[in-house]
Structure formats: C-alpha cells, structure tokens
Enzyme design. Structure first.
Site, PDB file in Angstrom:
ATOM      1  N   ASP A 182      -5.275   8.273   9.498  1.00 21.34           N
ATOM      2  CA  ASP A 182      -5.364   7.727  10.844  1.00 21.34           C
ATOM      3  C   ASP A 182      -5.253   8.825  11.900  1.00 21.34           C
ATOM      4  OD1 ASP A 182      -5.590   5.119   9.964  1.00 21.34           O
ATOM      5  OD2 ASP A 182      -3.434   4.795   9.929  1.00 21.34           O
ATOM      6  N   ARG A 232      -4.406  10.375   4.154  1.00 21.71           N
ATOM      7  CA  ARG A 232      -3.296  11.298   4.364  1.00 21.71           C
ATOM      8  C   ARG A 232      -2.409  11.395   3.127  1.00 21.71           C
ATOM      9  NH1 ARG A 232      -0.081  14.035   7.746  1.00 21.71           N
ATOM     10  NH2 ARG A 232       2.168  13.824   7.509  1.00 21.71           N
ATOM     11  N   ASP A 278       4.609   0.930  11.909  1.00 22.39           N
ATOM     12  CA  ASP A 278       3.304   0.334  11.607  1.00 22.39           C
ATOM     13  C   ASP A 278       3.120  -1.039  12.232  1.00 22.39           C
ATOM     14  OD1 ASP A 278       2.407   2.491  10.197  1.00 22.39           O
ATOM     15  OD2 ASP A 278       2.695   1.618   8.209  1.00 22.39           O
ATOM     16  N   LYS A 321       0.827  -1.210   0.000  1.00 25.77           N
ATOM     17  CA  LYS A 321       0.000   0.000   0.000  1.00 25.77           C
ATOM     18  C   LYS A 321       0.863   1.263   0.000  1.00 25.77           C
ATOM     19  CE  LYS A 321      -1.759   2.190   4.195  1.00 25.77           C
ATOM     20  NZ  LYS A 321      -2.334   3.465   3.862  1.00 25.77           N
ATOM     21  N   ASN A 322       1.923   1.260   0.788  1.00 22.57           N
ATOM     22  CA  ASN A 322       2.742   2.452   0.940  1.00 22.57           C
ATOM     23  C   ASN A 322       3.637   2.727  -0.268  1.00 22.57           C
ATOM     24  OD1 ASN A 322       1.760   3.168   3.498  1.00 22.57           O
ATOM     25  ND2 ASN A 322       3.101   1.681   4.484  1.00 22.57           N
TER      26      ASN A 322
END
Length: 445
Positions: A117, A93, A325, A22-23
């Site tokens: 978040d 974000r 994370d 995802k990142n």
C-alpha cells in the site's frame, strides 16, 4: 485492472462469514519455509496478497499445492534460491518476511524494496536491526530493474548461522516482530524480543512455530523468549479469523443502515473495536458460543461526546488498542452518524488522504493534517467515480458507494481484492448491487 460498478442507497441484509486473517496467513507462509516436511494451512483467505506470497514461496523452491477451499500445503524440502523474485516482491510488503526464513535455510537473503500500500513511508530499519542483532551482515546496493529504474537491494548474510540475542525493537512493529520470531526460531540458543507487537496474528504465528517444534514464552505479551532449534517438524495450522474484515462488515452495516450477521469471528479479540463503534452510535450483539456478531438495522448512529460535551477523538494504537487498518472504515461509518468526531491516525502519514474522495461524494470532512481528520455528520453521500488507493481505503470507499445515492464507479478494485476475498460475490449475497467489469482505460488515463 478491473472496475466495480456500485448502485448504492439500498438496505442490505443477511449473513456473511469472515475469512481467515490475512495478516496471520502471510507470516505463517514465510515460516513454513523453515520446514523440510509438509505443512498444511487451513482457513487461508483466497486473496491477492496470499496468492502472491505463495507464488514467492514456490519461486524459492517450495512445493505449493493449489489453494482450494481455504486449504494449502507447503513443502520446502529444498530451498536453494536466496533472492526474492523482483516482480513478485514489489506486489506485497509482506515479502520482506521471507528474509528470516531464507537466512535460516540458506544463510543468505537478497531482498528488493517491498511493495504494498502507498500510505506513506513504512520504514524497514527495525527488520534489519533484528537481523544484525542475530549476527547477519547487511549490504545495501542499487541496480537497474527491468524497466531501467534503479532498484534498492538489501543483502543479508549469515554463513555460519544466526545466534540468539537480546533484542529491543525500536518500535512495536508487527512485521518486524514476525521477522524476529521466524529468525529466532532458527537461531542457536535463546533470543529475547522486547517491545514486541502482540496482535492476534502475531500470536497466531507463535502458535504455528510451537507446532513445528519451537519453544516460545510470553505469547500475547510484549516480551517474547524464543528457544531456537535446527529441527523443525510438520503440522497443520488453522489461520484465525480476520477481525479487521469482520469490523469492516460492521462499518458496512452501520453506513448502509442494514441488518447483518457476521460469522466465523472471535468476539473476545474485538472488544476495543466494539467500544469505538459504540462511541459513534453503533451497537452490536455477540454470541460467543456461535462465534457471531449481529448488527441490528435500528441504530442510534449518534456520536457520543466526551465529558463536558467535548468533541471525542478516535485514535489508533498498538494492540490491544484500536487497529490502524480500521481507521478508514470507522471514519466512513461516522459520516452517517449525528455529531462531530476527530480521527487521529498516528502510524502512516498518507492513510487519510483518501478523504478527498469522500468529500467529493458529499461527506463533511476537514483534513486537519496528514494524521487528523474531523468528520461532521450525518452527510448524504452521492455516487461518484473514484480510484481505490489501498486495501483499507478501497474497502472504505466501497462502503461509502453502497451508502450513497446513485451509481459509483470504483477503479483499481484489485487493491480491495488484495485483502478481501471474493468481495463482490459476498456483497451480492447481502443484496448489494455491485458488478465487476474490466477496466479498459489506457494506462495513465
């Protein structure tokens, strides 16, 4: 809103594949807007944050195909919109990553306060220092949103284009580094980025930028040199595997005392993760040639003391340290291990607040301050009704529910959906008893 009903206390078994990172996918989607020609992305996770970023790209003028079987095509032939859609930007974000590609394509970017978040203050200063160093002018204003609440808007202007510069990041921010890379890719001349983040997903963005014609030196280090261009090509890019998701499944296997095999992983980038899990008594077996990690069901599950019998400390750190994370995930696993361990989360002052939910489930945890928690185990966990506060804490609570005796009800499971693809269906594939239902509670109830 939806709710997950979890029947815990059962051993799981089987094979589960890690999705795309995802990142890495989020900044690559933004960088794809540099290109007028089509870009095809593969191994893209079908998660909430990715879908939101694709919707933003489409709202800005890009043509975006449907995300099917991990593949999506983006063609940004015309980008005429310089302002991010407020409602979508507030959902993720990473929306701030479009600031760099908009500055390159349109000479202007209007960015509302990004969402994401709620894990404490997440400063944006590094991003704007980067843009100003490259020649952009910044204006900050406030205007009423649709609901009447004041909304902060950041307006960046570079009508004559960006110009390469030497930049020292005031913190090794991942998204700050990514914005610097994308902006430098379209700036005139050479840009040097010092104190850059070097996580695998930052490296993945660098490799994508190289494929579309950007020369970058120092990939994988904290000193990046980018040679800007005004001619971007097309290309295909495969998103790397999500090592955070893979490690979440290691935590799942440990907490539920299950035997699980995780595929589509790169063990070479998980060495620190394996090391820290080993410190709480969780061993894994790896196979480089098949890109798999195997977690046996029979584990020591005993926390290793430091020399002299001192209580060990597990702390997060920038790459190649232990990822922030994963603090929530390994902390939950430690509740099922014998011994005492101190967890130190240095980056976000609210990330450990979710431990009060674990205490309510029976975990022996002392929250020392917003950044430190002591876990004493093993603790029998019991089903509870809880609310998922963010992506990683939500996944940690889901793991706790699967390890607990009895039934748990997890509200706001969409937070987990933002980072974990089809998580309920994939967990059922391992034998988990989970069911998703629509949450019919009244807002605020």
């Amino acid at each position: 809103m939806s709710t997950m009903i979890v029947e815990g206390g059962s051993r799981l078994s089987g094979t589960i594949s890690a999705a795309g990172n995802k990142n890495e996918a989020l900044p690559v989607i933004s960088a794809a807007l540099l290109c007028s020609e089509p870009v095809k992305l593969l191994n893209v996770p079908a998660i909430g944050d990715v879908r939101t970023m694709l919707r933003i790209a489409e709202a800005l003028g890009a043509e975006v195909s449907s995300l099917k079987k991990g593949s999506v095509s983006i063609q940004a032939g015309r980008i005429e919109q310089s302002m991010l859609p407020l409602n979508l930007a507030q959902e993720v974000r990473a929306s701030i990553l479009f600031a760099s590609s908009l500055l390159v394509r349109t000479g202007k970017a209007v960015i509302p306060q990004p969402g994401g978040d709620h894990i404490g203050r997440r400063r944006l200063d590094t991003h704007f220092h980067v843009f100003q160093a490259l020649g952009a002018k910044l204006e900050i204003s406030r205007k009423p949103a649709d609901d009447g609440a004041p909304q902060t808007l950041y307006t960046l202007r570079a009508p004559d284009g960006l110009k390469g510069a030497e930049i020292y990041l005031d913190e090794a921010s991942v998204t700050g580094t990514e914005n610097a890379l994308i902006a430098a890719a379209g700036a005139r001349g050479r840009t040097i980025i010092a104190n850059a983040a070097s996580e695998p997903h930052v490296q993945g963005l660098c490799w994508f930028l190289q494929k579309i014609g950007v020369k970058i030196k120092g990939i994988g280090s904290n000193l990046l040199t980018v040679y800007g261009t005004d001619s971007f090509g097309s290309g295909d890019h495969i998103i790397g595997s999500d090592y955070v998701e893979a490690a979440s499944f290691i935590g799942l296997a440990a907490a539920t005392k299950s035997e699980i095999t995780i595929t589509n992983v790169n063990p070479h980038i998980m060495r620190m993760i394996f090391f820290q899990f080993r410190r709480i008594g969780v061993e894994v077996e790896t196979e480089d040639h098949s890109r798999t990690v195997h977690v046996p069901s029979k584990q020591p599950l005993k926390i290793q003391t430091d020399l002299g019998g001192a209580i060990p400390k597990i702390e997060d750190a920038p790459w190649p340290g232990f990822p922030a994370d994963l603090v929530s995930i390994i902390l939950v696993a430690a509740t099922q291990c014998k011994g005492i361990c101190l967890f130190h989360e240095k980056l976000f002052e609210a990330r450990l607040f979710f431990t009060d939910r674990l205490q309510g489930m029976g975990a022996q945890i002392v929250l020392c301050d917003p950044h430190r928690a002591v876990v004493s185990g093993p603790s029998p966990l019991f089903g509870s009704t809880i609310v998922s506060p963010d992506i990683r804490a939500g996944m940690a609570l889901l793991i706790a529910a699967l390890a607990a005796e009895g039934t748990s009800v997890i509200h706001n499971i969409e937070q987990v959906d933002r980072g974990y693809q089809d998580i309920d269906a994939r967990l059922r594939g391992l034998g988990a008893k989970v069911e998703r239902k629509m949450d019919r509670r009244k807002k605020g109830g």
